[in-house]
Design a protein around this motif. Structure first.
Motif, PDB file in Angstrom:
ATOM      1  N   ARG A 183       0.826  -1.206   0.000  1.00 35.71           N
ATOM      2  CA  ARG A 183       0.000   0.000   0.000  1.00 35.71           C
ATOM      3  C   ARG A 183       0.862   1.260   0.000  1.00 35.71           C
ATOM      4  O   ARG A 183       2.043   1.235   0.343  1.00 35.71           O
ATOM      5  CB  ARG A 183      -0.902   0.034   1.241  1.00 35.71           C
ATOM      6  CG  ARG A 183      -1.888  -1.109   1.366  1.00 35.71           C
ATOM      7  CD  ARG A 183      -3.001  -1.023   0.339  1.00 35.71           C
ATOM      8  NE  ARG A 183      -4.057  -1.966   0.666  1.00 35.71           N
ATOM      9  CZ  ARG A 183      -4.045  -3.247   0.322  1.00 35.71           C
ATOM     10  NH1 ARG A 183      -3.007  -3.745  -0.338  1.00 35.71           N
ATOM     11  NH2 ARG A 183      -5.055  -4.041   0.638  1.00 35.71           N
TER      12      ARG A 183
ATOM     13  N   GLY B 162      -0.776   6.259   4.077  1.00 36.90           N
ATOM     14  CA  GLY B 162      -2.125   6.768   4.267  1.00 36.90           C
ATOM     15  C   GLY B 162      -3.230   5.832   3.819  1.00 36.90           C
ATOM     16  O   GLY B 162      -4.405   6.075   4.122  1.00 36.90           O
ATOM     17  N   GLU B 163      -2.891   4.759   3.084  1.00 32.51           N
ATOM     18  CA  GLU B 163      -3.911   3.808   2.653  1.00 32.51           C
ATOM     19  C   GLU B 163      -4.178   2.777   3.745  1.00 32.51           C
ATOM     20  O   GLU B 163      -3.429   2.643   4.702  1.00 32.51           O
ATOM     21  CB  GLU B 163      -3.485   3.118   1.358  1.00 32.51           C
ATOM     22  CG  GLU B 163      -3.462   4.034   0.156  1.00 32.51           C
ATOM     23  CD  GLU B 163      -3.183   3.303  -1.143  1.00 32.51           C
ATOM     24  OE1 GLU B 163      -3.575   3.822  -2.210  1.00 32.51           O
ATOM     25  OE2 GLU B 163      -2.561   2.227  -1.098  1.00 32.51           O
ATOM     26  N   THR B 164      -5.256   2.020   3.568  1.00 31.96           N
ATOM     27  CA  THR B 164      -5.632   1.006   4.546  1.00 31.96           C
ATOM     28  C   THR B 164      -5.444  -0.393   3.976  1.00 31.96           C
ATOM     29  O   THR B 164      -5.382  -0.586   2.765  1.00 31.96           O
ATOM     30  CB  THR B 164      -7.095   1.167   4.987  1.00 31.96           C
ATOM     31  OG1 THR B 164      -7.965   0.907   3.878  1.00 31.96           O
ATOM     32  CG2 THR B 164      -7.355   2.572   5.518  1.00 31.96           C
TER      33      THR B 164
ATOM     34  N   THR C  25      -6.605  -4.744   5.162  1.00 31.13           N
ATOM     35  CA  THR C  25      -7.367  -5.583   6.080  1.00 31.13           C
ATOM     36  C   THR C  25      -6.450  -6.609   6.719  1.00 31.13           C
ATOM     37  O   THR C  25      -5.774  -7.365   6.028  1.00 31.13           O
ATOM     38  CB  THR C  25      -8.516  -6.304   5.356  1.00 31.13           C
ATOM     39  OG1 THR C  25      -9.407  -5.321   4.793  1.00 31.13           O
ATOM     40  CG2 THR C  25      -9.298  -7.191   6.323  1.00 31.13           C
TER      41      THR C  25
ATOM     42  N   LEU D 160      -0.476   1.748  14.001  1.00 28.46           N
ATOM     43  CA  LEU D 160      -1.484   1.775  12.956  1.00 28.46           C
ATOM     44  C   LEU D 160      -2.836   2.157  13.543  1.00 28.46           C
ATOM     45  O   LEU D 160      -3.256   1.618  14.568  1.00 28.46           O
ATOM     46  CB  LEU D 160      -1.590   0.415  12.265  1.00 28.46           C
ATOM     47  CG  LEU D 160      -0.305  -0.120  11.632  1.00 28.46           C
ATOM     48  CD1 LEU D 160      -0.596  -1.416  10.868  1.00 28.46           C
ATOM     49  CD2 LEU D 160       0.328   0.909  10.698  1.00 28.46           C
ATOM     50  N   GLU D 161      -3.501   3.058  12.874  1.00 27.76           N
ATOM     51  CA  GLU D 161      -4.843   3.461  13.289  1.00 27.76           C
ATOM     52  C   GLU D 161      -5.850   2.397  12.864  1.00 27.76           C
ATOM     53  O   GLU D 161      -5.841   1.940  11.718  1.00 27.76           O
ATOM     54  CB  GLU D 161      -5.210   4.805  12.652  1.00 27.76           C
ATOM     55  CG  GLU D 161      -6.609   5.279  12.983  1.00 27.76           C
ATOM     56  CD  GLU D 161      -6.986   6.549  12.239  1.00 27.76           C
ATOM     57  OE1 GLU D 161      -8.164   6.947  12.324  1.00 27.76           O
ATOM     58  OE2 GLU D 161      -6.105   7.128  11.560  1.00 27.76           O
ATOM     59  N   THR D 162      -6.722   1.992  13.780  1.00 29.78           N
ATOM     60  CA  THR D 162      -7.779   1.040  13.456  1.00 29.78           C
ATOM     61  C   THR D 162      -9.001   1.805  12.947  1.00 29.78           C
ATOM     62  O   THR D 162      -9.592   2.608  13.686  1.00 29.78           O
ATOM     63  CB  THR D 162      -8.166   0.201  14.689  1.00 29.78           C
ATOM     64  OG1 THR D 162      -7.035  -0.582  15.099  1.00 29.78           O
ATOM     65  CG2 THR D 162      -9.321  -0.728  14.373  1.00 29.78           C
ATOM     66  N   ILE D 163      -9.365   1.582  11.692  1.00 28.69           N
ATOM     67  CA  ILE D 163     -10.523   2.243  11.096  1.00 28.69           C
ATOM     68  C   ILE D 163     -11.801   1.507  11.465  1.00 28.69           C
ATOM     69  O   ILE D 163     -12.832   2.114  11.764  1.00 28.69           O
ATOM     70  CB  ILE D 163     -10.373   2.331   9.571  1.00 28.69           C
ATOM     71  CG1 ILE D 163      -9.067   3.047   9.209  1.00 28.69           C
ATOM     72  CG2 ILE D 163     -11.567   3.033   8.946  1.00 28.69           C
ATOM     73  CD1 ILE D 163      -8.958   4.456   9.741  1.00 28.69           C
TER      74      ILE D 163
ATOM     75  N   GLU E 126      -9.554  -3.239   9.787  1.00 32.16           N
ATOM     76  CA  GLU E 126      -9.100  -2.315   8.743  1.00 32.16           C
ATOM     77  C   GLU E 126      -8.119  -1.350   9.387  1.00 32.16           C
ATOM     78  O   GLU E 126      -8.479  -0.548  10.262  1.00 32.16           O
ATOM     79  CB  GLU E 126     -10.283  -1.564   8.135  1.00 32.16           C
ATOM     80  CG  GLU E 126      -9.974  -0.868   6.835  1.00 32.16           C
ATOM     81  CD  GLU E 126      -9.790  -1.823   5.661  1.00 32.16           C
ATOM     82  OE1 GLU E 126      -9.318  -1.370   4.594  1.00 32.16           O
ATOM     83  OE2 GLU E 126     -10.111  -3.025   5.804  1.00 32.16           O
TER      84      GLU E 126
ATOM     85  N   LYS F 100      -4.939   1.551   9.084  1.00 37.96           N
ATOM     86  CA  LYS F 100      -4.469   2.644   8.227  1.00 37.96           C
ATOM     87  C   LYS F 100      -2.979   2.875   8.438  1.00 37.96           C
ATOM     88  O   LYS F 100      -2.498   3.007   9.561  1.00 37.96           O
ATOM     89  CB  LYS F 100      -5.240   3.923   8.538  1.00 37.96           C
ATOM     90  CG  LYS F 100      -4.859   5.123   7.671  1.00 37.96           C
ATOM     91  CD  LYS F 100      -5.728   6.317   8.020  1.00 37.96           C
ATOM     92  CE  LYS F 100      -5.398   7.529   7.142  1.00 37.96           C
ATOM     93  NZ  LYS F 100      -4.042   8.069   7.434  1.00 37.96           N
TER      94      LYS F 100
ATOM     95  N   ASP G 284       0.601   8.475   7.254  1.00 33.13           N
ATOM     96  CA  ASP G 284       0.851   9.272   6.050  1.00 33.13           C
ATOM     97  C   ASP G 284       2.344   9.442   5.780  1.00 33.13           C
ATOM     98  O   ASP G 284       2.758   9.537   4.627  1.00 33.13           O
ATOM     99  CB  ASP G 284       0.192  10.652   6.184  1.00 33.13           C
ATOM    100  CG  ASP G 284      -1.333  10.572   6.160  1.00 33.13           C
ATOM    101  OD1 ASP G 284      -1.866   9.688   5.458  1.00 33.13           O
ATOM    102  OD2 ASP G 284      -1.978  11.384   6.847  1.00 33.13           O
TER     103      ASP G 284
END
Length: 248
Positions: free
Chosen positions: A40, A43-45, A47, A67-70, A82, A84, A87
């Motif tokens: 990726r 900034g992309e996510t 799974t 990592l941020e969990t969306i 998911e 993220k 950036d």
């Protein structure tokens, strides 16, 4: 450009694959892993399939990044998370880390951050490694990986028989071989790999797709391993990425 290598080989001494458990089996992190990586842009996510809903981070020589969990949802006893990418994550290969209770699960080369558009890219194709076949040698195998690294492909497709008989020790050695490659590796197992029932234990879930560049690669189970659930998931993965450019 596409080019290929074919090798038959035997590794006589087992070594533990980086991360996973001591036997090389997938534990908390099921996907992505070093045979089904996430590729990726910053900034992309992507799974992640996990056995527990735990925090994730990536780590390389350039640093460690939470990592941020969306989103996170439970599915058949597993978690689909998911996640993220930051950036500002520099391009390169990363170890994916799950902070499981009392331990950390680490999988080397599970996530690749790219800064290119990958509209065109180079593939290295490796077929029928057959780890555990007594007709080969480990030295020959690492000459293959060194040759691939020297050509700097963007993606390595490994298909056919990864192992000779599908034994657990053969999978452990094969994973160490794959970790010698610099580029992301996507592994499509052959019929011998399924004989002892270890494909998902070491390689992860099938069917599965690998989004890459403007398209995607779709991984099917080896012959004889199809189930009704596999057929449904294969249909879902195929529809998610549209028509195939080519198949083999």
């Amino acid at each position: 450009m596409r080019w290929g290598c074919v090798a038959a080989l035997c590794l006589l001494a087992a070594a533990h694959a980086a991360a996973r458990d001591d036997a090389g089996r997938l534990t908390t992190i099921i996907a992505p892993n070093n045979t089904q990586p996430a590729v990726r842009h910053p900034g992309e996510t992507f799974t992640a399939v996990l056995r527990a809903n735990v925090p994730l981070r990536i780590e390389s020589a350039s640093g460690a990044y939470d990592l941020e969990t969306i989103s996170a949802q439970s599915w058949r006893g597993q978690w689909q998370v998911e996640a993220k990418l930051p950036d500002g994550a520099p391009p390169g290969a990363y170890t994916l880390i799950a902070a499981a209770p009392g331990a950390e699960d680490r999988i080397h080369r599970a996530v690749y951050v790219t800064d290119g558009n990958l509209e065109t890219y180079t593939i290295a194709h490796v077929a029928n490694l057959r780890v555990g076949d007594l007709r080969g040698s480990d030295a020959a195998l690492f000459r293959v990986t060194a040759s691939i690294n020297a050509r700097r492909p963007d993606l390595v497709i490994v298909n056919g028989d990864l192992t000779a008989t599908g034994a657990a020790d053969q999978f452990r050695i094969a994973l160490d071989v794959l970790n010698d490659l610099a580029a992301p590796t996507f592994v499509a197992p052959g019929a011998p790999d399924g004989r002892d029932g270890f494909i998902e234990t070491y390689l992860g879930l099938v069917p599965v797709s690998l989004p890459f560049g403007p398209g995607a690669y779709l991984l099917c189970p080896p012959p004889g391993a199809f189930t009704p659930a596999n057929q449904i998931k294969l249909h879902i993965e195929r529809r998610a990425h549209g028509g195939a450019r080519w198949s083999a």
